[in-house]
Design an enzyme around this catalytic site. Structure first.
Site, PDB file in Angstrom:
ATOM      1  N   TYR A  64      -3.419  -3.297 -10.300  1.00  0.00           N
ATOM      2  CA  TYR A  64      -3.235  -2.793  -8.930  1.00  0.00           C
ATOM      3  C   TYR A  64      -2.372  -3.767  -8.111  1.00  0.00           C
ATOM      4  O   TYR A  64      -1.488  -3.351  -7.354  1.00  0.00           O
ATOM      5  CB  TYR A  64      -4.617  -2.582  -8.282  1.00  0.00           C
ATOM      6  CG  TYR A  64      -4.567  -2.494  -6.780  1.00  0.00           C
ATOM      7  CD1 TYR A  64      -4.121  -1.331  -6.139  1.00  0.00           C
ATOM      8  CD2 TYR A  64      -4.942  -3.583  -5.978  1.00  0.00           C
ATOM      9  CE1 TYR A  64      -4.059  -1.266  -4.754  1.00  0.00           C
ATOM     10  CE2 TYR A  64      -4.885  -3.520  -4.600  1.00  0.00           C
ATOM     11  CZ  TYR A  64      -4.434  -2.363  -3.993  1.00  0.00           C
ATOM     12  OH  TYR A  64      -4.355  -2.300  -2.627  1.00  0.00           O
ATOM     13  N   LYS A 100       0.346   3.464  -2.868  1.00  0.00           N
ATOM     14  CA  LYS A 100      -0.891   4.229  -3.098  1.00  0.00           C
ATOM     15  C   LYS A 100      -0.693   5.746  -3.216  1.00  0.00           C
ATOM     16  O   LYS A 100      -1.212   6.348  -4.162  1.00  0.00           O
ATOM     17  CB  LYS A 100      -1.920   3.901  -2.008  1.00  0.00           C
ATOM     18  CG  LYS A 100      -2.459   2.463  -2.101  1.00  0.00           C
ATOM     19  CD  LYS A 100      -3.299   2.110  -0.871  1.00  0.00           C
ATOM     20  CE  LYS A 100      -3.869   0.705  -0.942  1.00  0.00           C
ATOM     21  NZ  LYS A 100      -4.545   0.328   0.318  1.00  0.00           N
ATOM     22  N   VAL A 152       1.430  -3.742   3.866  1.00  0.00           N
ATOM     23  CA  VAL A 152       1.312  -5.001   4.615  1.00  0.00           C
ATOM     24  C   VAL A 152       2.546  -5.902   4.526  1.00  0.00           C
ATOM     25  O   VAL A 152       2.600  -6.927   5.205  1.00  0.00           O
ATOM     26  CB  VAL A 152       0.044  -5.813   4.236  1.00  0.00           C
ATOM     27  CG1 VAL A 152      -1.204  -5.161   4.780  1.00  0.00           C
ATOM     28  CG2 VAL A 152      -0.044  -6.065   2.747  1.00  0.00           C
ATOM     29  N   TYR A 188      -5.011   4.560   7.786  1.00  0.00           N
ATOM     30  CA  TYR A 188      -6.338   3.937   7.870  1.00  0.00           C
ATOM     31  C   TYR A 188      -7.068   4.317   9.157  1.00  0.00           C
ATOM     32  O   TYR A 188      -7.103   5.479   9.532  1.00  0.00           O
ATOM     33  CB  TYR A 188      -6.243   2.403   7.755  1.00  0.00           C
ATOM     34  CG  TYR A 188      -5.354   1.935   6.648  1.00  0.00           C
ATOM     35  CD1 TYR A 188      -5.647   2.269   5.321  1.00  0.00           C
ATOM     36  CD2 TYR A 188      -4.233   1.157   6.887  1.00  0.00           C
ATOM     37  CE1 TYR A 188      -4.847   1.831   4.286  1.00  0.00           C
ATOM     38  CE2 TYR A 188      -3.421   0.715   5.859  1.00  0.00           C
ATOM     39  CZ  TYR A 188      -3.739   1.058   4.564  1.00  0.00           C
ATOM     40  OH  TYR A 188      -2.937   0.633   3.558  1.00  0.00           O
ATOM     41  N   SER A 217       0.803  -1.239   0.000  1.00  0.00           N
ATOM     42  CA  SER A 217       0.000   0.000   0.000  1.00  0.00           C
ATOM     43  C   SER A 217       0.828   1.277   0.000  1.00  0.00           C
ATOM     44  O   SER A 217       0.275   2.361  -0.177  1.00  0.00           O
ATOM     45  CB  SER A 217      -0.924   0.022   1.210  1.00  0.00           C
ATOM     46  OG  SER A 217      -1.987  -0.856   0.994  1.00  0.00           O
TER      47      SER A 217
HETATM   48  N1  GLN Z   1      -1.935  -5.460  -1.880  1.00  0.00           N
HETATM   49  C1  GLN Z   1      -2.538  -5.276  -0.601  1.00  0.00           C
HETATM   50  C2  GLN Z   1      -4.057  -5.353  -0.684  1.00  0.00           C
HETATM   51  O1  GLN Z   1      -4.622  -4.820  -1.590  1.00  0.00           O
HETATM   52  C3  GLN Z   1      -2.098  -3.955  -0.046  1.00  0.00           C
HETATM   53  C4  GLN Z   1      -2.695  -3.669   1.317  1.00  0.00           C
HETATM   54  C5  GLN Z   1      -1.774  -2.898   2.233  1.00  0.00           C
HETATM   55  O2  GLN Z   1      -0.573  -2.860   2.082  1.00  0.00           O
HETATM   56  N2  GLN Z   1      -2.349  -2.344   3.275  1.00  0.00           N
HETATM   57  O3  GLN Z   1      -4.701  -5.932   0.146  1.00  0.00           O
END
Ligand code: GLN
Length: 429
Positions: free
Chosen positions: A191, A67, A261, A243, A64
């Site tokens: 993605y 993003k 993550v 978040y 993420s």
């Molecule tokens: N690729 C992961 C997902 O879409 C990324 C989530 C994250 O890093 N918080 O669930």
């Protein structure tokens, strides 16, 4: 002299090392299998100086943390209106993978949750681009932020793709609201590829430093995205990057940030420094446990909360020269302005890079109007290390900008007053 910031980073890593709480991301099998003990931290200043300690060269997937950067690419490729039409900027207060859209419009609340990030991915590149072009645009853009060509970890990609039911459901829902106008499966695949880009902790710190440096990569010099885009991205990172822990983060750490993550975490301190940490065990929000602890510590140790009003560090070293010859030679660093972390770091660098042949060194604070706490501690540590390296150190401080200077263990400094360097007494022949 040993460099100071890596010593500080190593000490911070040592303090969190014993914390083995949290779990690696369970819902992506390839990440669940990852080695959980890696631990690294890196800083890159806005002029490209890199500092690190621990496992800073180990590659892991960006997840993420991609993003905010892909949101930046979408904003620069399609413009603000087109992107804001499809993705909001409101904190959701929910988990990153929540299937929630704004009622009425179907817009994802922000680009940091998966719904908004999948939409942002679809808005990169030209409007008529095919899926593969968008992926190339994204990898090329992430690479420009990092200053080197990044690649995709195909096994993490395959692993996440095989279990992507939830992200696929989100994409189909976005498609049903016409928020997504591209193919749901192909966009989700793109993605997931974006999330599977491999980076090191140092890469992440460089990417964050590019944001901190108004969108210009400090090493390559490339303006990756325009300045107004950076302000938008940093604001959204500040309010939504962590978040459902975003409020705690904004108050306690106060640095625009983003977690992933795989265990990465970045912070971008505008005008000063990009920070990154890596430690794969995650808390219940999906944020790295030890990464969060480290950032809390960095923020409080170094006064990095963005709501802390700091003075700019431009041209902190006004001049750096030597007067006199032989045993009377005196090296003078004349400092000026308001000095915070970034300014003090410039002073450190002047002293760390070159061993000084002169036995006497003076820091002239006559033109310094403020010195924040971290700058004071950093300068005193320079004084201490110069003393340990055998120098006699003077502080020209007529206005007592640095009251009671105590360089600590083994350090020694002589304070002299008066604006003239002649006040530093010559050594008797
Ligand atoms: N690729 C992961 C997902 O879409 C990324 C989530 C994250 O890093 N918080 O669930």
């Amino acid at each position: 002299m040993r460099p100071i910031i890596p010593d500080y980073l190593a000490e911070a890593l040592g303090d969190v090392e014993a914390d083995t709480s949290g779990e690696t991301a369970g819902y992506i099998p390839e990440l669940a299998r990852a080695h959980p003990d890696f631990l690294g931290a890196a800083f890159v200043t806005v002029d490209g100086e890199t500092y690190g300690a621990g496992d800073t060269d180990v590659e892991f997937t960006i997840q993420s943390i991609s993003k905010p950067f892909v949101y930046a690419l979408a904003l620069s490729d399609r413009g603000f209106d087109a992107v804001l039409d499809k993705v909001g900027v409101e904190p959701s207060g929910e988990a990153f993978n929540e299937i929630s859209l704004e009622s009425g419009t179907g817009r994802p609340l922000n680009p940091m949750i998966n719904a908004g990030a999948i939409t942002a991915h679809s808005l990169t590149g030209a409007e008529d681009a095919i899926a593969a072009d968008r992926v190339e645009r994204v990898i090329h853009g992430l690479s420009a932020f990092a200053g080197r060509r990044l690649t995709v970890d195909e096994s993490v990609y395959a692993s996440e793709r095989a279990h992507a039911h939830r992200n696929l459901a989100i994409a189909h829902m976005l498609r049903s609201h016409d928020i997504l106008t591209t193919d749901a499966q192909a966009t989700t695949d793109g993605y997931i590829r974006q999330c599977s880009v491999r980076v090191t902790t140092t890469d992440l710190a460089m990417m964050a430093a590019t944001l901190a440096n108004r969108g210009r990569n400090p090493l390559s010099g490339e303006q990756v995205v325009p300045e107004p885009v950076v302000r938008q991205v940093l604001s959204v990172m500040f309010s939504c990057g962590m978040y459902d822990a975003a409020g705690d983060w904004a108050t306690q750490v106060g640095i625009p940030a983003k977690s992933g993550v795989a265990g990465g975490l970045i912070g971008a301190l505008p005008g000063q420094v990009g920070i990154a940490t890596f430690s794969p065990r995650l808390d219940a929000h999906g944020n790295s446990v030890r990464g969060v602890s480290l950032c809390e510590r960095f923020s409080s140790d170094m006064g990095m909360h963005v709501m802390e009003v700091s003075a700019p560090a431009r041209a902190t070293v006004r001049s750096h020269h030597v007067v006199g010859v032989g045993p009377n030679a005196l090296r003078i660093l004349q400092l000026q302005g308001g000095i915070g972390f970034a300014g003090a770091e410039k002073v450190l660098r002047e002293c760390v890079d070159a061993p000084f042949p002169e036995s006497r060194v003076a820091f002239d604070l006559t033109r310094v109007h403020s010195l924040d706490d971290v700058a004071r501690r950093m300068l005193l540590e320079v004084v201490r290390r110069l003393t340990l390296d055998g120098h006699e150190v003077f502080l020209v401080d007529p206005e007592t900008i640095m009251p009671d200077p105590d360089p600590g263990d083994g350090g020694r400094v002589t304070v002299v007053t008066g604006a003239d360097h002649a006040v530093v007494p010559p050594i008797a022949p």
